[in-house]
Every structure is written in structure tokens, then in C-alpha cells.
Design a protein around this motif. Structure first.
Motif, PDB file in Angstrom:
ATOM      1  N   LYS A  27      -7.799  -2.940   5.866  1.00  0.00           N
ATOM      2  CA  LYS A  27      -8.481  -1.924   6.880  1.00  0.00           C
ATOM      3  C   LYS A  27      -8.896  -0.732   6.406  1.00  0.00           C
ATOM      4  N   TYR A  28      -8.031  -0.197   5.418  1.00  0.00           N
ATOM      5  CA  TYR A  28      -8.312   1.290   4.927  1.00  0.00           C
ATOM      6  C   TYR A  28      -9.780   1.068   3.999  1.00  0.00           C
ATOM      7  N   VAL A  29      -9.597  -0.027   3.297  1.00  0.00           N
ATOM      8  CA  VAL A  29     -11.032  -0.411   2.356  1.00  0.00           C
ATOM      9  C   VAL A  29     -12.160  -0.573   3.224  1.00  0.00           C
ATOM     10  N   MET A  30     -11.702  -1.420   4.165  1.00  0.00           N
ATOM     11  CA  MET A  30     -13.126  -1.906   5.202  1.00  0.00           C
ATOM     12  C   MET A  30     -13.595  -0.523   5.963  1.00  0.00           C
ATOM     13  N   ARG A  31     -12.653   0.378   6.284  1.00  0.00           N
ATOM     14  CA  ARG A  31     -13.280   1.603   7.001  1.00  0.00           C
ATOM     15  C   ARG A  31     -13.839   2.530   5.832  1.00  0.00           C
ATOM     16  N   ALA A  32     -13.522   2.665   4.504  1.00  0.00           N
ATOM     17  CA  ALA A  32     -14.150   3.407   3.600  1.00  0.00           C
ATOM     18  C   ALA A  32     -15.403   2.656   3.329  1.00  0.00           C
ATOM     19  N   GLN A  33     -15.708   1.606   3.308  1.00  0.00           N
ATOM     20  CA  GLN A  33     -16.945   0.781   3.272  1.00  0.00           C
ATOM     21  C   GLN A  33     -17.913   0.962   4.258  1.00  0.00           C
ATOM     22  N   ALA A  34     -17.261   1.091   5.455  1.00  0.00           N
ATOM     23  CA  ALA A  34     -18.123   1.215   6.684  1.00  0.00           C
ATOM     24  C   ALA A  34     -18.776   2.706   6.620  1.00  0.00           C
ATOM     25  N   ALA A  35     -17.955   3.394   5.972  1.00  0.00           N
ATOM     26  CA  ALA A  35     -18.421   5.014   6.047  1.00  0.00           C
ATOM     27  C   ALA A  35     -19.274   5.116   4.828  1.00  0.00           C
ATOM     28  N   ASP A  36     -19.582   3.886   4.303  1.00  0.00           N
ATOM     29  CA  ASP A  36     -20.274   4.221   3.118  1.00  0.00           C
ATOM     30  C   ASP A  36     -19.755   4.856   1.630  1.00  0.00           C
ATOM     31  N   TYR A  37     -18.539   4.868   1.735  1.00  0.00           N
ATOM     32  CA  TYR A  37     -17.802   5.293   0.484  1.00  0.00           C
ATOM     33  C   TYR A  37     -18.255   4.759  -0.730  1.00  0.00           C
ATOM     34  N   PHE A  38     -18.510   3.478  -0.551  1.00  0.00           N
ATOM     35  CA  PHE A  38     -18.298   2.720  -1.881  1.00  0.00           C
ATOM     36  C   PHE A  38     -19.989   2.063  -2.112  1.00  0.00           C
ATOM     37  N   SER A  39     -20.717   2.964  -1.411  1.00  0.00           N
ATOM     38  CA  SER A  39     -22.332   2.537  -1.592  1.00  0.00           C
ATOM     39  C   SER A  39     -22.706   2.405  -3.094  1.00  0.00           C
ATOM     40  N   GLN A  40     -22.378   3.644  -3.665  1.00  0.00           N
ATOM     41  CA  GLN A  40     -22.738   3.951  -5.197  1.00  0.00           C
ATOM     42  C   GLN A  40     -22.308   3.050  -5.921  1.00  0.00           C
ATOM     43  N   HIS A  41     -21.062   2.450  -5.778  1.00  0.00           N
ATOM     44  CA  HIS A  41     -20.517   1.441  -6.633  1.00  0.00           C
ATOM     45  C   HIS A  41     -20.984   0.035  -6.459  1.00  0.00           C
ATOM     46  N   ASP A  42     -21.844  -0.102  -5.368  1.00  0.00           N
ATOM     47  CA  ASP A  42     -22.618  -1.382  -5.397  1.00  0.00           C
ATOM     48  C   ASP A  42     -23.705  -1.399  -6.249  1.00  0.00           C
ATOM     49  N   ASP A  43     -24.137  -0.004  -6.017  1.00  0.00           N
ATOM     50  CA  ASP A  43     -25.522   0.200  -6.964  1.00  0.00           C
ATOM     51  C   ASP A  43     -25.481   0.197  -8.627  1.00  0.00           C
ATOM     52  N   HIS A  44     -24.146   0.554  -8.786  1.00  0.00           N
ATOM     53  CA  HIS A  44     -24.002   1.193 -10.404  1.00  0.00           C
ATOM     54  C   HIS A  44     -22.587   0.347 -11.010  1.00  0.00           C
ATOM     55  N   GLU A  45     -22.797  -0.715 -11.423  1.00  0.00           N
ATOM     56  CA  GLU A  45     -22.028  -1.376 -12.201  1.00  0.00           C
ATOM     57  C   GLU A  45     -21.035  -0.720 -13.152  1.00  0.00           C
ATOM     58  N   GLU A  46     -21.368   0.500 -13.655  1.00  0.00           N
ATOM     59  CA  GLU A  46     -20.523   1.105 -14.519  1.00  0.00           C
ATOM     60  C   GLU A  46     -19.295   1.865 -13.683  1.00  0.00           C
ATOM     61  N   MET A  47     -19.476   2.085 -12.497  1.00  0.00           N
ATOM     62  CA  MET A  47     -18.522   2.635 -11.746  1.00  0.00           C
ATOM     63  C   MET A  47     -17.422   1.759 -11.376  1.00  0.00           C
ATOM     64  N   ARG A  48     -17.505   0.597 -11.402  1.00  0.00           N
ATOM     65  CA  ARG A  48     -16.474  -0.251 -11.080  1.00  0.00           C
ATOM     66  C   ARG A  48     -15.462  -0.607 -12.258  1.00  0.00           C
ATOM     67  N   THR A  49     -14.771   0.110 -12.545  1.00  0.00           N
ATOM     68  CA  THR A  49     -13.775   0.052 -13.681  1.00  0.00           C
ATOM     69  C   THR A  49     -12.112   0.326 -12.827  1.00  0.00           C
ATOM     70  N   LEU A  50     -11.466  -0.110 -13.694  1.00  0.00           N
ATOM     71  CA  LEU A  50      -9.780  -0.123 -13.346  1.00  0.00           C
ATOM     72  C   LEU A  50      -9.508   1.250 -13.083  1.00  0.00           C
ATOM     73  N   ASP A  51      -9.790   2.048 -13.901  1.00  0.00           N
ATOM     74  CA  ASP A  51      -9.527   3.548 -13.965  1.00  0.00           C
ATOM     75  C   ASP A  51      -9.933   4.279 -12.561  1.00  0.00           C
ATOM     76  N   ARG A  52     -11.213   3.859 -12.340  1.00  0.00           N
ATOM     77  CA  ARG A  52     -11.975   4.572 -11.057  1.00  0.00           C
ATOM     78  C   ARG A  52     -11.297   3.695  -9.995  1.00  0.00           C
ATOM     79  N   ALA A  53     -11.007   2.502  -9.968  1.00  0.00           N
ATOM     80  CA  ALA A  53     -10.538   1.912  -8.738  1.00  0.00           C
ATOM     81  C   ALA A  53      -9.099   2.598  -8.336  1.00  0.00           C
ATOM     82  N   MET A  54      -8.211   3.214  -9.232  1.00  0.00           N
ATOM     83  CA  MET A  54      -7.050   3.706  -9.309  1.00  0.00           C
ATOM     84  C   MET A  54      -7.267   5.047  -8.243  1.00  0.00           C
ATOM     85  N   LYS A  55      -8.415   5.736  -8.795  1.00  0.00           N
ATOM     86  CA  LYS A  55      -8.967   6.945  -8.399  1.00  0.00           C
ATOM     87  C   LYS A  55      -9.268   6.756  -6.918  1.00  0.00           C
TER      88      LYS A  55
END
Length: 74
Positions: A27-55
Motif C-alpha cells: 500500500k505504501y508503494v502503491m500510494r507513492a506510485q499514484a502520487a508520481d513519486y516513482f515516475s522518474q524511475h520509470d523513465d531513467h533506468e540508472e535510478m533503479r539501483t539497490l542503493d537508491r531503493a534503500m533510500k
């Protein structure tokens, strides 16, 4: 990792780092996704790292449903 794998990783980290049950973490992730928090991650593969996922897991957790956090507690 793919965008979907990244979201799964953030969800998994939420369960591990904050001892959330799967339903709450999803639910937390879905709400963040609905609020467009992850939009840039979808567009930029280099943002999808384990270190970034922790942050991102920390940010998502800290900004979760501030108005009614009690509905997501274990």
C-alpha cells in the motif's frame, strides 16, 4: 532491474527495514506510485539501483499516510 522489479525491491525493503507486513508495504508503494513519486524511475533506468531503493524505501516510509498511519500498523 526493470521498473516493476524496482518497485518490488522497495516493497521488500520496507518489510525488512521497518518490519511491515506485505500488505502495508504494498500500500505504501502503491500510494507513492499514484502520487508520481516513482515516475522518474520509470523513465531513467540508472535510478533503479539497490542503493537508491534503500533510500526510496526510507522516504516512502517516512512520508506514508500521515493523516491515518494507524490503519497500516501490524
Amino acid at each position: 532491474m526493470t521498473y516493476e522489479e524496482y518497485l518490488d525491491e522497495v516493497t521488500t525493503l520496507l518489510t525488512e527495514m521497518y518490519k511491515l507486513n506485505d500488505e502495508a508495504a504494498i500500500k505504501y508503494v502503491m500510494r507513492a506510485q499514484a502520487a508520481d513519486y516513482f515516475s522518474q524511475h520509470d523513465d531513467h533506468e540508472e535510478m533503479r539501483t539497490l542503493d537508491r531503493a534503500m533510500k526510496d524505501a526510507k522516504i516512502v516510509y517516512e512520508t506514508r499516510n500521515k493523516s491515518r498511519p494507524e490503519i497500516y500498523r501490524k
